[in-house]
Design an enzyme around this catalytic site. Structure first.
Site, mmCIF file in Angstrom:
data_model
loop_
_atom_site.group_PDB
_atom_site.id
_atom_site.type_symbol
_atom_site.label_atom_id
_atom_site.label_comp_id
_atom_site.label_asym_id
_atom_site.label_seq_id
_atom_site.Cartn_x
_atom_site.Cartn_y
_atom_site.Cartn_z
ATOM 1 N N HIS A 107 -50.785 -53.833 13.088
ATOM 2 C CA HIS A 107 -52.027 -54.564 12.830
ATOM 3 C C HIS A 107 -51.839 -55.520 11.662
ATOM 4 O O HIS A 107 -51.304 -55.142 10.629
ATOM 5 C CB HIS A 107 -53.169 -53.592 12.510
ATOM 6 C CG HIS A 107 -53.787 -53.002 13.739
ATOM 7 N ND1 HIS A 107 -55.064 -52.513 13.787
ATOM 8 C CD2 HIS A 107 -53.293 -52.850 14.992
ATOM 9 C CE1 HIS A 107 -55.339 -52.083 15.003
ATOM 10 N NE2 HIS A 107 -54.273 -52.274 15.749
ATOM 11 N N TYR A 236 -64.568 -52.279 9.588
ATOM 12 C CA TYR A 236 -65.231 -51.528 8.519
ATOM 13 C C TYR A 236 -66.619 -52.157 8.361
ATOM 14 O O TYR A 236 -66.714 -53.315 7.947
ATOM 15 C CB TYR A 236 -64.463 -51.643 7.200
ATOM 16 C CG TYR A 236 -63.163 -50.858 7.159
ATOM 17 C CD1 TYR A 236 -62.010 -51.331 7.778
ATOM 18 C CD2 TYR A 236 -63.103 -49.637 6.484
ATOM 19 C CE1 TYR A 236 -60.826 -50.604 7.728
ATOM 20 C CE2 TYR A 236 -61.915 -48.910 6.424
ATOM 21 C CZ TYR A 236 -60.785 -49.391 7.050
ATOM 22 O OH TYR A 236 -59.619 -48.672 7.001
ATOM 23 N N PRO A 328 -61.393 -41.380 2.317
ATOM 24 C CA PRO A 328 -60.519 -42.009 3.315
ATOM 25 C C PRO A 328 -60.761 -43.503 3.578
ATOM 26 O O PRO A 328 -60.008 -44.107 4.327
ATOM 27 C CB PRO A 328 -60.796 -41.190 4.581
ATOM 28 C CG PRO A 328 -62.139 -40.596 4.379
ATOM 29 C CD PRO A 328 -62.314 -40.401 2.914
ATOM 30 N N LYS A 332 -55.663 -44.410 2.405
ATOM 31 C CA LYS A 332 -54.572 -44.233 1.447
ATOM 32 C C LYS A 332 -53.996 -42.817 1.371
ATOM 33 O O LYS A 332 -52.896 -42.624 0.846
ATOM 34 C CB LYS A 332 -55.061 -44.615 0.032
ATOM 35 C CG LYS A 332 -55.232 -46.093 -0.172
ATOM 36 C CD LYS A 332 -53.894 -46.774 -0.393
ATOM 37 C CE LYS A 332 -53.906 -48.221 -0.043
ATOM 38 N NZ LYS A 332 -53.511 -48.565 1.314
ATOM 39 N N TYR A 420 -54.749 -52.701 0.504
ATOM 40 C CA TYR A 420 -54.851 -52.035 1.807
ATOM 41 C C TYR A 420 -53.469 -51.956 2.466
ATOM 42 O O TYR A 420 -53.064 -50.905 2.979
ATOM 43 C CB TYR A 420 -55.833 -52.777 2.714
ATOM 44 C CG TYR A 420 -56.196 -52.002 3.965
ATOM 45 C CD1 TYR A 420 -57.379 -51.274 4.030
ATOM 46 C CD2 TYR A 420 -55.345 -51.979 5.079
ATOM 47 C CE1 TYR A 420 -57.709 -50.538 5.160
ATOM 48 C CE2 TYR A 420 -55.666 -51.248 6.207
ATOM 49 C CZ TYR A 420 -56.845 -50.536 6.249
ATOM 50 O OH TYR A 420 -57.163 -49.809 7.370
HETATM 51 P P1 FAD Z 1 -51.737 -31.598 3.951
HETATM 52 O O1 FAD Z 1 -51.720 -32.469 5.148
HETATM 53 O O2 FAD Z 1 -53.013 -30.950 3.544
HETATM 54 O O3 FAD Z 1 -50.622 -30.484 4.175
HETATM 55 C C1 FAD Z 1 -50.525 -29.336 3.350
HETATM 56 C C2 FAD Z 1 -49.833 -28.250 4.135
HETATM 57 O O4 FAD Z 1 -49.631 -27.134 3.283
HETATM 58 C C3 FAD Z 1 -50.679 -27.760 5.294
HETATM 59 O O5 FAD Z 1 -49.903 -27.775 6.478
HETATM 60 C C4 FAD Z 1 -51.097 -26.368 4.893
HETATM 61 O O6 FAD Z 1 -51.255 -25.505 6.004
HETATM 62 C C5 FAD Z 1 -49.941 -25.956 3.992
HETATM 63 N N1 FAD Z 1 -50.285 -24.916 3.012
HETATM 64 C C6 FAD Z 1 -51.417 -24.832 2.265
HETATM 65 N N2 FAD Z 1 -51.387 -23.744 1.478
HETATM 66 C C7 FAD Z 1 -50.200 -23.123 1.734
HETATM 67 C C8 FAD Z 1 -49.591 -21.951 1.244
HETATM 68 N N3 FAD Z 1 -50.200 -21.176 0.340
HETATM 69 N N4 FAD Z 1 -48.370 -21.582 1.724
HETATM 70 C C9 FAD Z 1 -47.742 -22.373 2.642
HETATM 71 N N5 FAD Z 1 -48.292 -23.511 3.152
HETATM 72 C C10 FAD Z 1 -49.490 -23.876 2.695
HETATM 73 N N6 FAD Z 1 -56.531 -39.794 5.076
HETATM 74 C C11 FAD Z 1 -56.673 -41.017 5.539
HETATM 75 O O7 FAD Z 1 -56.020 -41.909 5.028
HETATM 76 N N7 FAD Z 1 -57.540 -41.260 6.602
HETATM 77 C C12 FAD Z 1 -58.247 -40.252 7.201
HETATM 78 O O8 FAD Z 1 -58.997 -40.480 8.134
HETATM 79 C C13 FAD Z 1 -58.123 -38.971 6.720
HETATM 80 N N8 FAD Z 1 -58.815 -37.961 7.276
HETATM 81 C C14 FAD Z 1 -58.686 -36.710 6.729
HETATM 82 C C15 FAD Z 1 -59.418 -35.640 7.252
HETATM 83 C C16 FAD Z 1 -59.313 -34.360 6.684
HETATM 84 C C17 FAD Z 1 -60.136 -33.218 7.256
HETATM 85 C C18 FAD Z 1 -58.477 -34.156 5.566
HETATM 86 C C19 FAD Z 1 -58.361 -32.782 4.909
HETATM 87 C C20 FAD Z 1 -57.724 -35.224 5.083
HETATM 88 C C21 FAD Z 1 -57.828 -36.494 5.642
HETATM 89 N N9 FAD Z 1 -57.093 -37.568 5.155
HETATM 90 C C22 FAD Z 1 -57.233 -38.792 5.641
HETATM 91 C C23 FAD Z 1 -56.131 -37.416 4.112
HETATM 92 C C24 FAD Z 1 -54.720 -37.244 4.666
HETATM 93 O O9 FAD Z 1 -54.765 -36.611 5.906
HETATM 94 C C25 FAD Z 1 -53.990 -36.435 3.630
HETATM 95 O O10 FAD Z 1 -53.912 -37.227 2.464
HETATM 96 C C26 FAD Z 1 -52.605 -35.974 4.079
HETATM 97 O O11 FAD Z 1 -52.713 -34.994 5.065
HETATM 98 C C27 FAD Z 1 -51.844 -35.417 2.876
HETATM 99 O O12 FAD Z 1 -50.686 -34.789 3.302
HETATM 100 P P2 FAD Z 1 -50.121 -33.530 2.513
HETATM 101 O O13 FAD Z 1 -48.871 -33.157 3.235
HETATM 102 O O14 FAD Z 1 -50.081 -33.830 1.076
HETATM 103 O O15 FAD Z 1 -51.225 -32.376 2.663
HETATM 104 C C1 DHB Z 2 -58.421 -44.183 10.097
HETATM 105 C C2 DHB Z 2 -58.906 -43.439 9.066
HETATM 106 C C3 DHB Z 2 -59.252 -44.061 7.897
HETATM 107 O O1 DHB Z 2 -59.714 -43.351 6.871
HETATM 108 C C4 DHB Z 2 -59.129 -45.427 7.742
HETATM 109 O O2 DHB Z 2 -59.521 -46.007 6.578
HETATM 110 C C5 DHB Z 2 -58.637 -46.169 8.779
HETATM 111 C C6 DHB Z 2 -58.272 -45.537 9.957
HETATM 112 C C7 DHB Z 2 -58.059 -43.514 11.368
HETATM 113 O O3 DHB Z 2 -58.214 -42.284 11.450
HETATM 114 O O4 DHB Z 2 -57.633 -44.200 12.301
#
Ligand code: FAD
Ligand code: DHB
Length: 426
Positions: A107, A236, A328, A332, A420
């Site tokens: 995009h 958006y 979100p 980022k 962005y």
């Molecule tokens: P996570 O993806 O949270 O991974 C952490 C991992 O650690 C998990 O698999 C968990 O099971 C594991 N874990 C936790 N505790 C333990 C333990 N004690 N022992 C072993 N393993 C453990 N970002 C966007 O940019 N756009 C979005 O639309 C968006 N939607 C989101 C929706 C939700 C519900 C959430 C929670 C986050 C969203 N985010 C979004 C943020 C983005 O998904 C996260 O920033 C990203 O997943 C971060 O990755 P991570 O690996 O740091 O953490």
């Molecule tokens: C999506 C999620 C976001 O938070 C965003 O800013 C843009 C796209 C997505 O899930 O596609």
């Protein structure tokens, strides 16, 4: 705080290990099934932990990933959808981008919509060529898991970490439960990639850690629908009824979000109500029409900003959501998680190659600079586009003025586009 010496970058003992890091017994001794040893112990197999493991593996640094959930759960968790250039580059470097390169959608802009008009932000034009990829976090995680199970390093599902001890010694230990038994993993370094609710953050003594937090007075209702996207690029939308976002997963699947009050029950939102509300919030003069289709998933996501400082204590490091959360709206969260582990993998590989700990010592400061920039941008996008339940007309006028400024000034638009599409890493 013990800094690493060159010798610390390699496993301490000569006991042989099997493919999952288990110590295998030297000939003639009894097996010690519950003790393990590795250079980098990674807590959490989300995008941060999985990408870090692959980058370390490619650099020849030994590591083990412990993930509390089962594979199917981790692969199905619906989350982010936008990848910055730096994240895509790291996935390519880690060997996990074949499907992304085939199926990811490039995009070159987004549309901002308010008061029945739209304005396109052109990323390459405003940033000197940068762009983003639409490729779901679920797919990134699937690709990384498949590669890791085929090629290493060891990844254990159903391994719940209880606690980290010895953070400020040269042998931190991860205590975890797997297959019904309590186990330990001795490490040179521990990296907490265990998300916002993880346990690793607690390894930094409370008196040495500071958390900054803001909880927003609204949430998102996110849906997946089996209908072709109604747009080529993300929209958006600011509306007095609340924010809406139109994203996508493929040519046949749309991903949409609606601002809703905190503690909303998705059951209050039957499909027709969702489509009617999206229609009202995306309303624009001209030909555009929102396509409706069967909704296959609905979930409410709270919105929060959070930063824990520092991101390192002794030999324990935090990466991704374990250290910081962004709302979100700026897309980022996943990209910040990726940039943390890119910086950390470089530092650990550099240590292993040269014995020099400088990059590792700079990890927290290097990451926090980028984290605070992303925090600001995510807060800016969120507060400019959402309607606070207590919002006055004065605040609405400020939002509309800011959107007008972005539409009329290439400088204001470039500020949005650069943030962005992603600032350089490191
Ligand atoms: P996570 O993806 O949270 O991974 C952490 C991992 O650690 C998990 O698999 C968990 O099971 C594991 N874990 C936790 N505790 C333990 C333990 N004690 N022992 C072993 N393993 C453990 N970002 C966007 O940019 N756009 C979005 O639309 C968006 N939607 C989101 C929706 C939700 C519900 C959430 C929670 C986050 C969203 N985010 C979004 C943020 C983005 O998904 C996260 O920033 C990203 O997943 C971060 O990755 P991570 O690996 O740091 O953490
Ligand atoms: C999506 C999620 C976001 O938070 C965003 O800013 C843009 C796209 C997505 O899930 O596609």
């Amino acid at each position: 705080m013990a800094d690493a010496t060159p010798h610390d970058a390699t496993p301490h003992d000569a006991t042989p290990h099997d493919a999952t890091g288990h110590r295998t017994a030297p000939r003639g001794t009894a097996p010690r099934a519950t003790a393990r040893r590795t250079t980098v112990g990674i807590v959490g197999g989300g995008p941060a932990g999985l990408l870090l493991a692959r980058l370390l593996h490619r650099a020849g640094v030994d590591c083990v990933v412990l993930e509390s959930r089962e594979r199917a759960y981790v692969e199905q968790r619906q989350r982010a959808g936008i990848l910055e250039q730096g994240t895509v580059d790291a996935l390519r470097e880690s060997g996990a981008a074949d499907r992304l390169d085939r199926e990811g959608i490039v995009h070159e802009g987004i549309e901002l919509r308010w008061e029945r008009r739209g304005h396109r932000i052109d990323f390459p034009e405003l940033t000197g060529g940068r762009k983003v990829w639409v490729y779901a976090q679920t797919e990134v995680v699937r690709d990384l898991i498949a590669l890791q199970l085929a090629d290493g390093p060891p990844l254990l599902f159903g391994a719940t970490v209880r606690e980290i001890t010895g953070a400020d010694t040269d042998r931190p230990v991860i205590h975890y439960r797997h297959e019904g038994r309590e186990r330990t993993l001795e490490c040179d370094y521990v990296v907490g990639c265990d998300g916002f609710h993880g346990v690793t953050r607690a390894a930094i003594p409370e008196k040495h850690r500071v958390s900054h937090e803001r909880v927003y007075p609204y949430s998102w209702l996110g849906i997946l629908a089996d209908v072709p996207p109604s747009c080529d690029e993300l929209i958006y939308a600011h509306s007095r009824r609340g924010f809406a976002l139109h994203s996508m997963r493929s040519a046949t699947v749309s991903r949409l979000y609606l601002q809703v009050p905190n503690d909303t029950d998705p059951a209050e939102w039957p499909d027709e109500r969702i489509w009617d509300e999206l229609d009202a919030r995306f309303a624009v003069d001209g030909e555009w029409k929102l396509r409706r289709g069967p909704i296959t998933s609905k979930a409410v996501l709270p919105m929060r900003s959070h930063v824990t400082e520092p991101m390192r204590w002794g030999r324990v490091f935090l990466a991704g959501d374990a250290a910081h959360i962004v709302p979100p709206t700026g897309a980022k969260g996943l990209n910040l998680a990726a940039s943390d582990v890119i910086v950390l993998a470089r530092a650990l590989a550099h240590l292993q190659r040269t014995g020099d700990t400088d990059l590792l010592a700079a990890y927290s400061d290097t990451c926090l600079r980028r984290v605070w920039r992303a925090e600001h941008f995510s807060w800016f996008m969120t507060t400019t586009l959402h309607t606070d339940p207590q919002q006055s007309e004065f605040q609405t006028r400020l939002q509309l003025s800011q959107l007008g400024r972005i539409a009329s000034s290439p400088h204001a638009a470039a500020e949005l586009a650069e943030n962005y599409a992603g600032l350089p890493i490191g």
